[in-house]
Design a protein around this motif. Sequence first.
Motif, PDB file in Angstrom:
ATOM      1  N   LEU A 171      11.114  -3.417  58.222  1.00  0.00           N
ATOM      2  CA  LEU A 171      12.094  -3.899  57.231  1.00  0.00           C
ATOM      3  C   LEU A 171      12.345  -5.388  57.339  1.00  0.00           C
ATOM      4  O   LEU A 171      12.623  -6.041  56.342  1.00  0.00           O
ATOM      5  CB  LEU A 171      13.420  -3.139  57.382  1.00  0.00           C
ATOM      6  CG  LEU A 171      13.395  -1.665  56.984  1.00  0.00           C
ATOM      7  CD1 LEU A 171      14.757  -1.028  57.220  1.00  0.00           C
ATOM      8  CD2 LEU A 171      12.979  -1.495  55.522  1.00  0.00           C
ATOM      9  N   GLY A 172      12.268  -5.926  58.545  1.00  0.00           N
ATOM     10  CA  GLY A 172      12.504  -7.361  58.674  1.00  0.00           C
ATOM     11  C   GLY A 172      12.327  -7.815  60.104  1.00  0.00           C
ATOM     12  O   GLY A 172      12.438  -7.028  61.048  1.00  0.00           O
ATOM     13  N   ALA A 173      12.047  -9.119  60.271  1.00  0.00           N
ATOM     14  CA  ALA A 173      11.758  -9.661  61.600  1.00  0.00           C
ATOM     15  C   ALA A 173      12.975 -10.367  62.197  1.00  0.00           C
ATOM     16  O   ALA A 173      13.077 -10.512  63.413  1.00  0.00           O
ATOM     17  CB  ALA A 173      10.587 -10.629  61.527  1.00  0.00           C
ATOM     18  N   SER A 174      13.894 -10.797  61.343  1.00  0.00           N
ATOM     19  CA  SER A 174      15.002 -11.594  61.837  1.00  0.00           C
ATOM     20  C   SER A 174      16.273 -11.274  61.057  1.00  0.00           C
ATOM     21  O   SER A 174      16.468 -11.828  59.991  1.00  0.00           O
ATOM     22  CB  SER A 174      14.638 -13.077  61.677  1.00  0.00           C
ATOM     23  OG  SER A 174      15.548 -13.855  62.391  1.00  0.00           O
ATOM     24  N   PRO A 175      17.089 -10.364  61.554  1.00  0.00           N
ATOM     25  CA  PRO A 175      16.974  -9.645  62.829  1.00  0.00           C
ATOM     26  C   PRO A 175      15.877  -8.585  62.768  1.00  0.00           C
ATOM     27  O   PRO A 175      15.568  -8.092  61.687  1.00  0.00           O
ATOM     28  CB  PRO A 175      18.349  -8.982  62.971  1.00  0.00           C
ATOM     29  CG  PRO A 175      18.788  -8.719  61.564  1.00  0.00           C
ATOM     30  CD  PRO A 175      18.274  -9.909  60.797  1.00  0.00           C
ATOM     31  N   PRO A 176      15.310  -8.236  63.939  1.00  0.00           N
ATOM     32  CA  PRO A 176      14.262  -7.211  63.946  1.00  0.00           C
ATOM     33  C   PRO A 176      14.821  -5.842  63.559  1.00  0.00           C
ATOM     34  O   PRO A 176      15.729  -5.316  64.211  1.00  0.00           O
ATOM     35  CB  PRO A 176      13.747  -7.232  65.394  1.00  0.00           C
ATOM     36  CG  PRO A 176      14.759  -7.957  66.198  1.00  0.00           C
ATOM     37  CD  PRO A 176      15.528  -8.837  65.273  1.00  0.00           C
ATOM     38  N   LEU A 177      14.269  -5.304  62.474  1.00  0.00           N
ATOM     39  CA  LEU A 177      14.839  -4.102  61.858  1.00  0.00           C
ATOM     40  C   LEU A 177      13.715  -3.204  61.361  1.00  0.00           C
ATOM     41  O   LEU A 177      12.752  -3.686  60.753  1.00  0.00           O
ATOM     42  CB  LEU A 177      15.685  -4.553  60.655  1.00  0.00           C
ATOM     43  CG  LEU A 177      16.628  -3.558  60.013  1.00  0.00           C
ATOM     44  CD1 LEU A 177      17.891  -3.393  60.873  1.00  0.00           C
ATOM     45  CD2 LEU A 177      17.039  -4.025  58.611  1.00  0.00           C
ATOM     46  N   HIS A 229      18.342  -1.305  64.261  1.00  0.00           N
ATOM     47  CA  HIS A 229      18.106  -2.591  64.917  1.00  0.00           C
ATOM     48  C   HIS A 229      17.221  -2.363  66.136  1.00  0.00           C
ATOM     49  O   HIS A 229      17.460  -1.446  66.918  1.00  0.00           O
ATOM     50  CB  HIS A 229      19.439  -3.202  65.377  1.00  0.00           C
ATOM     51  CG  HIS A 229      20.255  -3.722  64.243  1.00  0.00           C
ATOM     52  ND1 HIS A 229      19.846  -4.765  63.456  1.00  0.00           N
ATOM     53  CD2 HIS A 229      21.450  -3.324  63.737  1.00  0.00           C
ATOM     54  CE1 HIS A 229      20.750  -5.013  62.528  1.00  0.00           C
ATOM     55  NE2 HIS A 229      21.735  -4.151  62.666  1.00  0.00           N
TER      56      HIS A 229
END
Lengths: 217, 217
Positions: free
Chosen positions: A53-59, A155
């Motif tokens: 879902l995403g790197a920042s935040p890692p999700l 997370h």
Amino acid sequence: MISISREEILGFEKRFRGTFVNSLSGVKSANLIATKSAAGNSNLAIFSSVIHLGASPPLLGFIMRPVTVDRHTYQNIKETLSFTVNHISYDFIKQAHGTSARYSKEVSEFDACGFTETHSEFYAPFVKESALRIACKLSEDIEIKSNNTRLITGHIEKVELKEAALLPDGYVDLSVLGTAGISALDGYHKIEKAKRFKYAKPHKKVVDLNGRNESES
Amino acid sequence: MISISREEILGFEKRFRGTFVNSLSGVKSANLIATKSAAGNSNLAIFSSVIHLGASPPLLGFIMRPVTVDRHTYQNIKETLSFTVNHISYDFIKQAHGTSARYSKEVSEFDACGFTETHSEFYAPFVKESALRIACKLSEDIEIKSNNTRLITGHIEKVELKEAALLPDGYVDLSVLGTAGISALDGYHKIEKAKRFKYAKPHKKVVDLNGRNESES
């Protein structure tokens, strides 16, 4: 090419339809999600829907089927907020497939299917046999109204992995981990080394990331 | 095994972190999503997040990054409710990777990257080169609050596929289609034939679906 309409899909026999529609998205990730109930019962279940879902935040996220029947993974995550995602190696696809059977809540699929729990500072256990393991904390539990499935997001709190698979640019080589892929409901694929390309720019030729997998930093 | 904490991930250099975290979910599906704006401009973009959501009704989804910048695919779907999902064959991974470049809205990635549009009763075009193509109608546009990404869900309206890949039990053989898989942001995998297992039952041995891929019905 053949063409199949929505009406034809809806008219398919139920198992045929399930197998067919589950095939359509392409290859899927192969993970075991491990949890532990507040009462201390461990649970392990196979999921082919874990996505970035995403790197920042890692999700990351995964899809939970409708919770109209008991879903031990779901109940445990709601109780404890804790779960781990563990890559399925091609070496143990048969045991991993076994976790899809409907075991009762008291039975740990770790024991029933031949996996080993490891414990850490996180509530949920890890799968020792896995070459990449991720500890997650529940972030969101989102209902998908179209069909009452749920997107569970987590997370990333910690990652454990086989060191040789982590390349100098951050890429994790799935072929070094031995991670499998899934198709439809019951197909397991060996994942070979990837061909990598450089970041694409408009109106420029796409360029191979030559040899970077092996040697360059 | 090495262990990497959340704090260490957050401290990674940005591109390293993006590559690393994008690797963690495992192998990902490889699809081109085609749309057409209300004004008639076609768009084609690569997505590695298309997932199965349900078979009845047939439903799939994919993740859209935050729409804080122009996202042509998103804008077109919101305007027209129409999109198609087209499997990426390993034969054309290089051209498909090229669609990830930031082309301006007037440029069709079909033309820029060497793909052919086909038209049907659906508003969005299909990718002729693809061996499995799905026409979808927007169902939901769900915000994931943790990082402002969105889960876009679509009802499957029609499927076109290479006939030889559809097996008698509804399973679609990705190795016959030639469909690729993706790892991280730029790795492309050839997908070989799957090993399939029978439906798993508690406390029973998992059984191979012997030869069913080839001959049984």
